[in-house]
Design a protein around this motif. Structure first.
Motif, PDB file in Angstrom:
ATOM      1  N   ASP A 146       0.836  -1.196   0.000  1.00  0.00           N
ATOM      2  CA  ASP A 146       0.000   0.000   0.000  1.00  0.00           C
ATOM      3  C   ASP A 146       0.876   1.253   0.000  1.00  0.00           C
ATOM      4  N   TYR A 147       1.904   1.264   0.830  1.00  0.00           N
ATOM      5  CA  TYR A 147       2.814   2.410   0.924  1.00  0.00           C
ATOM      6  C   TYR A 147       3.517   2.637  -0.422  1.00  0.00           C
ATOM      7  N   ILE A 148       3.951   1.562  -1.049  1.00  0.00           N
ATOM      8  CA  ILE A 148       4.655   1.675  -2.330  1.00  0.00           C
ATOM      9  C   ILE A 148       3.758   2.301  -3.391  1.00  0.00           C
ATOM     10  N   TYR A 149       2.506   1.859  -3.482  1.00  0.00           N
ATOM     11  CA  TYR A 149       1.599   2.414  -4.491  1.00  0.00           C
ATOM     12  C   TYR A 149       1.316   3.886  -4.245  1.00  0.00           C
ATOM     13  N   VAL A 150       1.136   4.258  -2.981  1.00  0.00           N
ATOM     14  CA  VAL A 150       0.834   5.648  -2.652  1.00  0.00           C
ATOM     15  C   VAL A 150       2.027   6.558  -2.923  1.00  0.00           C
ATOM     16  N   HIS A 151       3.250   6.051  -2.682  1.00  0.00           N
ATOM     17  CA  HIS A 151       4.462   6.873  -2.806  1.00  0.00           C
ATOM     18  C   HIS A 151       5.301   6.493  -4.025  1.00  0.00           C
ATOM     19  N   ILE A 152       4.669   5.961  -5.061  1.00  0.00           N
ATOM     20  CA  ILE A 152       5.417   5.431  -6.192  1.00  0.00           C
ATOM     21  C   ILE A 152       6.242   6.507  -6.893  1.00  0.00           C
ATOM     22  N   MET A 153       5.838   7.769  -6.792  1.00  0.00           N
ATOM     23  CA  MET A 153       6.596   8.846  -7.424  1.00  0.00           C
ATOM     24  C   MET A 153       7.823   9.252  -6.592  1.00  0.00           C
ATOM     25  N   ASP A 154       7.894   8.803  -5.367  1.00  0.00           N
ATOM     26  CA  ASP A 154       8.998   9.185  -4.481  1.00  0.00           C
ATOM     27  C   ASP A 154      10.141   8.177  -4.567  1.00  0.00           C
ATOM     28  N   ARG A 155      11.289   8.572  -4.030  1.00  0.00           N
ATOM     29  CA  ARG A 155      12.392   7.628  -3.872  1.00  0.00           C
ATOM     30  C   ARG A 155      12.113   6.815  -2.612  1.00  0.00           C
ATOM     31  N   GLU A 160      13.387   3.145   4.712  1.00  0.00           N
ATOM     32  CA  GLU A 160      12.279   4.093   4.875  1.00  0.00           C
ATOM     33  C   GLU A 160      10.941   3.366   4.918  1.00  0.00           C
ATOM     34  N   LEU A 161      10.806   2.379   4.065  1.00  0.00           N
ATOM     35  CA  LEU A 161       9.566   1.609   4.019  1.00  0.00           C
ATOM     36  C   LEU A 161       9.345   0.843   5.317  1.00  0.00           C
ATOM     37  N   ALA A 162      10.400   0.220   5.808  1.00  0.00           N
ATOM     38  CA  ALA A 162      10.307  -0.531   7.061  1.00  0.00           C
ATOM     39  C   ALA A 162       9.945   0.398   8.223  1.00  0.00           C
ATOM     40  N   GLU A 163      10.546   1.572   8.231  1.00  0.00           N
ATOM     41  CA  GLU A 163      10.252   2.535   9.300  1.00  0.00           C
ATOM     42  C   GLU A 163       8.794   2.995   9.231  1.00  0.00           C
ATOM     43  N   ALA A 164       8.281   3.171   8.015  1.00  0.00           N
ATOM     44  CA  ALA A 164       6.906   3.643   7.841  1.00  0.00           C
ATOM     45  C   ALA A 164       5.887   2.652   8.381  1.00  0.00           C
ATOM     46  N   GLU A 209      11.671  14.345 -17.915  1.00  0.00           N
ATOM     47  CA  GLU A 209      10.557  14.662 -17.015  1.00  0.00           C
ATOM     48  C   GLU A 209      10.053  13.410 -16.299  1.00  0.00           C
ATOM     49  N   ILE A 210       9.944  12.311 -17.033  1.00  0.00           N
ATOM     50  CA  ILE A 210       9.484  11.064 -16.417  1.00  0.00           C
ATOM     51  C   ILE A 210      10.484  10.577 -15.388  1.00  0.00           C
ATOM     52  N   ALA A 211      11.760  10.665 -15.706  1.00  0.00           N
ATOM     53  CA  ALA A 211      12.797  10.250 -14.756  1.00  0.00           C
ATOM     54  C   ALA A 211      12.713  11.066 -13.473  1.00  0.00           C
ATOM     55  N   VAL A 212      12.499  12.369 -13.606  1.00  0.00           N
ATOM     56  CA  VAL A 212      12.384  13.242 -12.430  1.00  0.00           C
ATOM     57  C   VAL A 212      11.119  12.921 -11.648  1.00  0.00           C
ATOM     58  N   MET A 213      10.002  12.745 -12.352  1.00  0.00           N
ATOM     59  CA  MET A 213       8.729  12.457 -11.686  1.00  0.00           C
ATOM     60  C   MET A 213       8.806  11.183 -10.856  1.00  0.00           C
ATOM     61  N   LEU A 214       9.540  10.186 -11.347  1.00  0.00           N
ATOM     62  CA  LEU A 214       9.638   8.906 -10.659  1.00  0.00           C
ATOM     63  C   LEU A 214      10.857   8.828  -9.744  1.00  0.00           C
ATOM     64  N   SER A 215      11.505   9.977  -9.540  1.00  0.00           N
ATOM     65  CA  SER A 215      12.613  10.106  -8.578  1.00  0.00           C
ATOM     66  C   SER A 215      13.829   9.245  -8.923  1.00  0.00           C
TER      67      SER A 215
END
Length: 257
Positions: A146-155, A160-164, A209-215
């Motif tokens: 769930d976290y991955i889908y919501v934050h897919i645009m972030d690095r 970080e995922l484990a901490e979340a 732009e796509i590379a930047v958007m997807l971090s």
């Protein structure tokens, strides 16, 4: 005696012939967001009033309410198709589409139609999000997905995922691979490439732009990942899929009821 029908082209009115239609990218990204279970993106689209913005869309009726009704049916058809491609059972998808079209048919003004549209989009996206999370058998892996889908645009890093989700990185890595068959990092890469494919197919963003958007750290890093996952460069993928997919999906909208 059978008489063959004679094809006659429809003569477009001068006003319609010069109407400038906007690129379909935004609409298709919306459909893909619904199918991917990206609730935040869908809520943002609804809150911006994207559906009721008629600038650059086809004029299907001179009556504004009737025009919006027709666009609602097209939207329902497209969401249905995209969600079925994403794994929603056929009967569930068609059943939802039919139900919301019936609700829309009872509406008397544009505000009511927009409200039903937003409810339909949120219903579909919540169901797709639940469907995505069901690939995991534990609550913790479901939370990670769930976290991955919501934050897919972030690095996103494993730490970080484990901490979340409040577990150790080592434990997350172990149970994630047990339940999904791939590592956390590989799952993140696959989902980012899925989003990149959508952007290449349904938008005019360039590769930087796509590379930047997807971090991604750089365009070359993005291209390298894309080629390793898809077997071709982003440029080749867009050339092969962009216009072809637009035509196929546009035709399909006429056939789904």
């Amino acid at each position: 005696m059978n008489v063959e029908p004679i094809w006659q082209p429809v003569l477009l009115e001068e006003e319609n012939a010069v109407t400038s239609h906007r690129e379909p990218g935004e609409e298709f990204l919306f459909y893909r967001s619904v199918a991917a279970g990206l609730i935040d993106a869908v809520q943002d689209n609804c809150s911006r009033g994207a559906f009721e913005n008629m600038e650059g869309v086809g004029k299907l009726s001179d009556n504004p309410v009737t025009n919006l009704r027709y666009h609602f049916v097209v939207t329902a058809a497209m969401i249905t198709r995209f969600c079925m491609e994403g794994g929603m059972p056929l009967e569930e998808a068609f059943g939802l589409s039919d139900e919301y079209i019936r609700r829309m048919d009872c509406c008397t003004n544009m505000a009511e139609i927009v409200y039903v549209h937003d409810q339909m989009a949120l219903d579909f996206v919540c169901r797709m999000r639940h469907l995505r999370k069901n690939i995991a058998s534990s609550k913790q892996v479901a939370q990670a997905i769930d976290y991955i889908y919501v934050h897919i645009m972030d690095r996103i890093t494993v730490n970080e995922l484990a901490e979340a989700i409040n577990i150790s990185p080592t434990h997350l890595s172990r149970i994630f691979k047990q339940e999904t068959g791939i590592s956390v990092s590989e799952y993140i890469r696959q989902r980012k490439i899925d989003m990149a494919k959508n952007l290449l197919r349904f938008s005019n963003y360039d590769f930087v732009e796509i590379a930047v958007m997807l971090s991604y750290s750089s365009q070359s890093h993005f291209i390298q990942h894309f080629r390793s996952q898809v077997g071709m460069t982003p440029k080749a993928y867009r050339k092969q899929n962009y216009l072809n997919n637009w035509n196929v999906n546009r035709d399909s909208a006429d056939g789904i009821t």
